[in-house]
Each structure stands twice: as C-alpha cells, then as structure tokens.
Write a protein that holds these residues in place. Structure first.
Motif, PDB file in Angstrom:
ATOM      1  N   ILE A  35       0.581  -1.210   0.026  1.00 38.54           N
ATOM      2  CA  ILE A  35      -0.048  -0.052   0.158  1.00 38.54           C
ATOM      3  C   ILE A  35       0.944   1.142   0.223  1.00 38.54           C
ATOM      4  O   ILE A  35       0.719   2.032  -0.735  1.00 38.54           O
ATOM      5  CB  ILE A  35      -0.973  -0.029   1.224  1.00 38.54           C
ATOM      6  CG1 ILE A  35      -2.139  -1.109   0.989  1.00 38.54           C
ATOM      7  CG2 ILE A  35      -1.761   1.397   1.332  1.00 38.54           C
ATOM      8  CD1 ILE A  35      -2.668  -1.539   2.229  1.00 38.54           C
ATOM      9  N   LYS A  38       2.678   2.103  -3.364  1.00 36.45           N
ATOM     10  CA  LYS A  38       2.073   2.674  -4.278  1.00 36.45           C
ATOM     11  C   LYS A  38       1.088   3.780  -4.271  1.00 36.45           C
ATOM     12  O   LYS A  38       0.591   4.415  -5.017  1.00 36.45           O
ATOM     13  CB  LYS A  38       1.150   1.543  -4.769  1.00 36.45           C
ATOM     14  CG  LYS A  38       1.657   0.058  -5.272  1.00 36.45           C
ATOM     15  CD  LYS A  38       2.141   0.183  -6.592  1.00 36.45           C
ATOM     16  CE  LYS A  38       2.817  -1.016  -7.446  1.00 36.45           C
ATOM     17  NZ  LYS A  38       3.335  -2.298  -6.449  1.00 36.45           N
ATOM     18  N   MET A  39       1.106   4.103  -2.955  1.00 34.81           N
ATOM     19  CA  MET A  39       0.360   5.356  -2.536  1.00 34.81           C
ATOM     20  C   MET A  39       0.804   6.651  -3.059  1.00 34.81           C
ATOM     21  O   MET A  39       1.936   7.209  -2.880  1.00 34.81           O
ATOM     22  CB  MET A  39       0.344   5.414  -0.871  1.00 34.81           C
ATOM     23  CG  MET A  39      -0.854   6.186  -0.507  1.00 34.81           C
ATOM     24  SD  MET A  39      -0.969   5.968   1.303  1.00 34.81           S
ATOM     25  CE  MET A  39      -2.602   6.891   1.756  1.00 34.81           C
ATOM     26  N   PRO A  40      -0.122   7.488  -3.860  1.00 37.87           N
ATOM     27  CA  PRO A  40       0.311   8.876  -4.453  1.00 37.87           C
ATOM     28  C   PRO A  40       0.957   9.797  -3.316  1.00 37.87           C
ATOM     29  O   PRO A  40       2.093  10.421  -3.548  1.00 37.87           O
ATOM     30  CB  PRO A  40      -0.887   9.377  -5.017  1.00 37.87           C
ATOM     31  CG  PRO A  40      -1.812   7.973  -5.333  1.00 37.87           C
ATOM     32  CD  PRO A  40      -1.380   7.197  -4.228  1.00 37.87           C
ATOM     33  N   ASP A  44       4.696  11.501  -3.526  1.00 35.23           N
ATOM     34  CA  ASP A  44       4.789  12.686  -3.554  1.00 35.23           C
ATOM     35  C   ASP A  44       5.758  12.979  -2.244  1.00 35.23           C
ATOM     36  O   ASP A  44       6.742  13.910  -2.387  1.00 35.23           O
ATOM     37  CB  ASP A  44       3.479  13.456  -3.500  1.00 35.23           C
ATOM     38  CG  ASP A  44       2.555  13.444  -4.511  1.00 35.23           C
ATOM     39  OD1 ASP A  44       3.373  13.071  -5.575  1.00 35.23           O
ATOM     40  OD2 ASP A  44       1.441  13.638  -4.362  1.00 35.23           O
ATOM     41  N   SER A 129      -8.178   3.607   7.459  1.00 34.23           N
ATOM     42  CA  SER A 129      -8.604   2.899   6.192  1.00 34.23           C
ATOM     43  C   SER A 129      -8.745   1.353   6.614  1.00 34.23           C
ATOM     44  O   SER A 129      -9.499   0.604   6.496  1.00 34.23           O
ATOM     45  CB  SER A 129      -8.055   3.255   5.201  1.00 34.23           C
ATOM     46  OG  SER A 129      -8.622   2.481   4.023  1.00 34.23           O
ATOM     47  N   LYS A 161      -6.614  -0.273  -0.716  1.00 43.00           N
ATOM     48  CA  LYS A 161      -6.375   0.743  -1.614  1.00 43.00           C
ATOM     49  C   LYS A 161      -7.371   1.322  -2.165  1.00 43.00           C
ATOM     50  O   LYS A 161      -7.346   2.458  -2.557  1.00 43.00           O
ATOM     51  CB  LYS A 161      -5.647  -0.105  -3.056  1.00 43.00           C
ATOM     52  CG  LYS A 161      -4.264  -0.577  -2.427  1.00 43.00           C
ATOM     53  CD  LYS A 161      -3.480  -1.334  -3.633  1.00 43.00           C
ATOM     54  CE  LYS A 161      -2.056  -1.935  -3.793  1.00 43.00           C
ATOM     55  NZ  LYS A 161      -1.643  -2.612  -4.561  1.00 43.00           N
ATOM     56  N   LYS A 162      -8.285   0.393  -2.609  1.00 40.97           N
ATOM     57  CA  LYS A 162      -9.778   0.972  -3.273  1.00 40.97           C
ATOM     58  C   LYS A 162     -10.426   2.223  -2.103  1.00 40.97           C
ATOM     59  O   LYS A 162     -10.731   3.166  -2.533  1.00 40.97           O
ATOM     60  CB  LYS A 162     -10.788   0.033  -3.261  1.00 40.97           C
ATOM     61  CG  LYS A 162     -12.136   0.421  -3.897  1.00 40.97           C
ATOM     62  CD  LYS A 162     -13.022  -0.793  -4.267  1.00 40.97           C
ATOM     63  CE  LYS A 162     -14.343  -0.428  -4.700  1.00 40.97           C
ATOM     64  NZ  LYS A 162     -15.093  -1.418  -5.081  1.00 40.97           N
ATOM     65  N   LEU A 164      -8.882   3.861  -0.075  1.00 46.06           N
ATOM     66  CA  LEU A 164      -8.006   4.998  -0.114  1.00 46.06           C
ATOM     67  C   LEU A 164      -7.884   5.700  -1.330  1.00 46.06           C
ATOM     68  O   LEU A 164      -7.176   6.940  -1.391  1.00 46.06           O
ATOM     69  CB  LEU A 164      -6.576   4.580   0.287  1.00 46.06           C
ATOM     70  CG  LEU A 164      -6.254   3.995   1.791  1.00 46.06           C
ATOM     71  CD1 LEU A 164      -4.770   3.709   1.751  1.00 46.06           C
ATOM     72  CD2 LEU A 164      -6.392   5.400   2.531  1.00 46.06           C
ATOM     73  N   GLY A 165      -8.360   5.370  -2.522  1.00 49.81           N
ATOM     74  CA  GLY A 165      -8.889   6.102  -3.633  1.00 49.81           C
ATOM     75  C   GLY A 165      -7.690   5.690  -4.611  1.00 49.81           C
ATOM     76  O   GLY A 165      -7.449   6.514  -5.560  1.00 49.81           O
ATOM     77  N   PHE A 166      -6.840   4.444  -4.554  1.00 48.28           N
ATOM     78  CA  PHE A 166      -5.980   4.411  -5.570  1.00 48.28           C
ATOM     79  C   PHE A 166      -5.785   2.870  -6.169  1.00 48.28           C
ATOM     80  O   PHE A 166      -6.594   2.082  -5.349  1.00 48.28           O
ATOM     81  CB  PHE A 166      -4.520   4.870  -5.512  1.00 48.28           C
ATOM     82  CG  PHE A 166      -3.936   4.177  -4.423  1.00 48.28           C
ATOM     83  CD1 PHE A 166      -2.902   3.014  -4.531  1.00 48.28           C
ATOM     84  CD2 PHE A 166      -4.137   4.488  -2.777  1.00 48.28           C
ATOM     85  CE1 PHE A 166      -2.046   2.615  -3.580  1.00 48.28           C
ATOM     86  CE2 PHE A 166      -3.601   3.805  -1.930  1.00 48.28           C
ATOM     87  CZ  PHE A 166      -2.445   3.042  -2.220  1.00 48.28           C
TER      88      PHE A 166
END
Length: 166
Positions: A35, A38-40, A44, A129, A161-162, A164-166
C-alpha cells in the motif's frame, strides 16, 4: 478435595471457553508495504524529501569544496607566512570543520523531521482505512502481512487501496 475439584472444573471451563472464543475470532491480513509503496501521497512525499536532500547535498558540497580550497591554499603558503597567520588559519580551518559537521547534523535532523511530518498523516490515514475496512468486513484482527510467516486468510490489501482511492 471438593474445593480442588471445583477449581479444576472451573479452570477447564475457562480454558475451553477461551479456545472457543479464539476459534471464532475473524482474522485477515493486509500488505502495508504494498500500500505504502504505491500510495500517491507517499510518492509525493518521497519526491519532496529527495529535493530537500539534494538541496542539502549541494550546500554540503559547497562547504566541503570551500574547505578543501582553503586547505590547499594554506598548505601552499604555510612556509611563506608568519606563525601568527598560520595559527589564525588553523583556527579558521577548525571553525570550518565544525560548521561542516554542524550543517551535516542539522540537515539530517531536518530531513528526519520532514519525513515524520510527511509520513505521520499518511500512516494515520492508512490505519484508519484498515480499521474501517476490517470492521466493515467483520474482522476483529487485521495483521500486517510483512510480519506473518503464513498468510492463509483473507487479504484486504486491494480493499484498503480502493478505500484510499488508488
């Protein structure tokens, strides 16, 4: 004798009752490394830390280059200047070494603090989450997959992931 028998019966009931409760606990696992990698927001944050680190590296290199240039110059002139000048230069060099070391320590501390400032809200979001999805799916325990030797149960990674929106 009767008291010992009652104690033994009570202990047996408690033991088997606990085993029944444990057998009913629903357990799932999640791969937090997957997670987080791959988390944006994490990506960042890593980019921000990389830029800050590069800035510190440039400043550090400038200080070291300045130090090395002075050492080279002073070594070349050591026999042509007075002892007082050499002592003054030696003190200046010692001061430069201290400034370089202080800068390095401060930069490392700042990078660690910045990383903590970036990661803390992200970790809290991931934890929330996991709790939300785990409870919604009826699990009492959600374990981190990286800590497990055997993962023969439901994997909630995709659901997290879903969420969290990715």
């Amino acid at each position: 004798m009767m008291k010992q028998l009652k104690t033994l019966v009570l202990a047996t009931i408690v033991f088997f009752g606990a085993q029944t409760i444990n057998a009913q606990a629903k357990v799932a696992h999640v791969d937090t490394n997957e997670i987080m990698s791959k988390m944006p927001a994490v990506l960042d944050g890593q980019n921000q830390l990389k830029k800050l680190s590069e800035t510190y590296d440039k400043e550090y290199k400038t200080l070291v280059d300045e130090y090395q240039a002075k050492i080279k110059k002073y070594d070349a002139e050591v026999s042509t200047v007075t002892d007082a000048v050499n002592q003054s230069r030696q003190a200046e060099v010692q001061d430069m070494i201290k400034r370089i070391n202080d800068f390095k320590e401060t930069a490392q501390t700042d990078l660690q603090k910045k990383e903590g400032d970036i990661m803390k809200p992200i970790l809290e979001k991931v934890k929330a989450s996991i709790q939300k999805v785990g409870k919604a799916k009826g699990f009492q325990y959600v374990l981190n997959a990286s800590d497990l030797l055997l993962m023969d149960g439901p994997d909630l990674t995709a659901d997290i992931k879903k969420d969290l929106g990715f």
